[in-house]
Design an enzyme around this catalytic site. Structure first.
Site, PDB file in Angstrom:
ATOM      1  CG  ASP A   1      43.920  30.821  48.101  1.00 48.74           C
ATOM      2  OD1 ASP A   1      44.839  31.302  46.563  1.00 48.74           O
ATOM      3  OD2 ASP A   1      43.646  30.285  48.835  1.00 48.74           O
TER       4      ASP A   1
ATOM      5  CB  SER B   1      36.704  32.618  46.138  1.00 50.83           C
ATOM      6  OG  SER B   1      38.261  33.181  45.308  1.00 50.83           O
TER       7      SER B   1
ATOM      8  CG  HIS C   1      41.020  29.940  45.566  1.00 49.51           C
ATOM      9  ND1 HIS C   1      41.708  31.015  45.865  1.00 49.51           N
ATOM     10  CD2 HIS C   1      39.930  30.486  44.770  1.00 49.51           C
ATOM     11  CE1 HIS C   1      40.626  31.362  46.442  1.00 49.51           C
ATOM     12  NE2 HIS C   1      39.253  31.557  45.314  1.00 49.51           N
TER      13      HIS C   1
END
Length: 518
Positions: free
Chosen positions: A460, A233, A488
């Site tokens: 995502d 991320s 995610h």
């Protein structure tokens, strides 16, 4: 609801992690001997002279001691508070490791970061990476994490009391009139003022560039010639920034759930809005096929309409939760957003929505609290404070004032009919930040770096797939690995295809073929 670029791996998004590293303090016990760096490392990189004034940081010895969980060691590492004036003060950063378990030749250290910005890398290591990463990887690498400056155990940014944060999370973020707009603007101003009051000294020094430079100090202190790293991320931006600063020191980098550094704050927020819409449509399409779906059993479009109607209903008439906080639109939206990070949370979301529609908002409140990392005693982790502090320093604000948000509402609502309005107003939070941004959107090419694996998930929510495509194309040595799925990030989330490709790269140095899909 404050969803502005909260980018963290799904392993953290729905769990309230306890502080496992309370014993992570310095001591007088002797330092562990530094093991030999990986055979593939470049000795010249490890021994390259640091910039003037940084020598003492690059040559420091860490004092390791057990902390929190058996098998994990912790230490404190010093870095300059201001890299432009390294002799004028330092910051203390918390580091943790789990040594390689064997068998097989040790490959060095593998640094990990779960994203955020603001997610605790130490807690991620102890709760997941150090025990959940594939066994062959843990056998060959010392698993290492450092909480970035301003985060969790590394001189954390503080902004509000628990009661103040409770009030902040309940402010209406879809203002309908002048009074509600003024209230939201005032909440953002008060939040920023609280950060300046409680953490003014550190606020100018929590940028991603500084955190990446800290990672290089840790690399050297650990004895690694090159950096091996898995960033999820926001951690992909941290890793890409490292590659830009130190391309010759890049070893094996995995950037999972990638950000696009070339985008402005407004573009990032708009794209993320569309990402959550994509994820919600996947949830809705699944929900209407389930007998317990509270959004009907007809179509995803009908489910979206019912979701919007529910948000409007709790905006006008909040739902009881069994405690002093009622479930208004902001907390309800945050609860739904939290469940978009991992498709495994969809059954929980269906149940929470059904209860809320029946007059009990406790389930959605629980999801919202997990997102904000609020404990049952009413205290909050510093996730949201560090998140704003880093984001607002890395990029100029998305909007200059409330009128600019109103002008942008059509494009945000086009990106997401369900979340667009709230996400647009959430992007106003950096407008009132007390410290001017030091970064700017730009392409990251990292020319000369070893192959870097960029991973993207097609649906995502937080890091849209096109960001991974863009970053892989920008990086001079980028190779794109695609997971066709929900949720995610991709590594360690159940895809043998993804895990095998990444494990092979980490263990053997062979990246997957560019464009490989799983």
């Amino acid at each position: 609801m404050d969803t502005r670029r909260l980018l963290r791996t799904s392993a953290l998004a729905l769990s309230s992690l306890s502080v496992l590293v309370s014993g992570c303090t310095g001591g007088s016990s002797p330092s562990d001997a530094v093991e030999s760096p990986a055979a593939a490392s470049s000795p010249s990189s490890a021994s390259a002279a640091p910039s003037a004034g940084l020598e003492r940081y690059y040559t420091q010895k860490l004092t390791w001691r057990e902390c929190g969980v058996p098998g994990f060691d912790c230490a404190k590492m010093e870095a300059p508070l201001d890299y432009d004036a390294p002799g004028e003060g330092s910051i203390e950063l918390a580091v943790a490791r789990k040594k390689a378990t064997g068998p097989g030749k040790r490959l060095g250290s593998l640094q990990v970061n779960p994203g955020g910005p603001g997610g605790s890398a130490l807690e991620y290591l102890q709760a997941y990476a150090g025990i959940g990463y594939p066994a062959p990887v843990r056998a060959r690498y010392d698993m290492v994490a450092v909480d970035p400056r301003g985060v969790a155990h590394s001189e954390p940014v503080e902004c509000l009391t628990g009661a103040e944060m409770d009030a902040y999370t309940q402010v209406d973020q879809t203002p309908d009139d002048t009074a509600e707009t003024a209230a939201l603007t005032r909440a953002y101003r008060d939040f920023a003022a609280g950060c300046e009051k409680r953490s003014g000294e550190v606020l100018p020094h929590v940028s991603t560039v500084e955190a990446a430079r800290d990672m290089d100090i840790l690399r050297a202190v650990l004895g690694d010639g090159k950096l091996t790293y898995v960033g999820a991320s926001y951690g992909t931006f941290l890793g890409a920034t490292y590659a830009e600063l130190f391309p010759e020191r890049v070893g094996r980098l995995v950037l999972d759930g990638a950000m696009d550094p070339s985008l402005s704050a407004r573009e990032l927020n708009r794209d993320q809005t569309a990402g959550f819409e994509t994820a919600f449509q996947a949830f809705a399409a699944d929900c209407v096929q389930q007998p317990d779906c509270p959004l009907g059993q007809t179509s995803a479009a009908d489910a979206s309409a019912r979701m919007k109607a529910f948000f409007a209903q709790v905006d006008a008439d909040p739902v009881p939760t069994g405690e002093s906080r009622e479930l208004g639109e902001s907390l309800a939206t945050t609860g739904v957003v939290a469940a978009m990070y991992d498709e495994g949370a969809w059954p929980q979301l269906r149940e929470a929505l059904a209860s809320a529609m029946d007059g009990d908002g406790s389930g959605l409140l629980l999801l919202a609290d997990s997102y904000y990392e609020r404990s049952a005693d009413g205290s909050y982790a510093n996730l949201m404070y560090a998140n704003a502090a880093v984001n607002c320093l890395d990029l100029p604000p998305a909007f200059k004032d409330a009128s600019a948000v109103r002008s942008a509402l059509p494009e945000f609502e086009k990106a997401s009919p369900v979340f667009g309005k709230g996400f647009a107003w959430a992007a106003l939070n950096c407008t009132f930040w007390p410290t001017s941004a030091t970064g700017a959107p730009h392409r990251i090419e990292a020319e000369g770096a070893a192959p870097i694996v960029v991973v993207g998930t097609t649906r995502d929510p937080a890091t849209p797939y096109k960001w991974a495509e863009s970053l892989a194309a920008q990086l001079d040595s980028g190779t794109l690995l695609t997971y066709d799925g929900d949720g995610h990030t991709a590594y360690g989330r159940g895809s043998d295809c993804i895990d095998t490709a990444i494990n092979t790269y980490l263990l053997e140095g062979t990246p997957p073929k560019d464009g490989k899909r799983c």
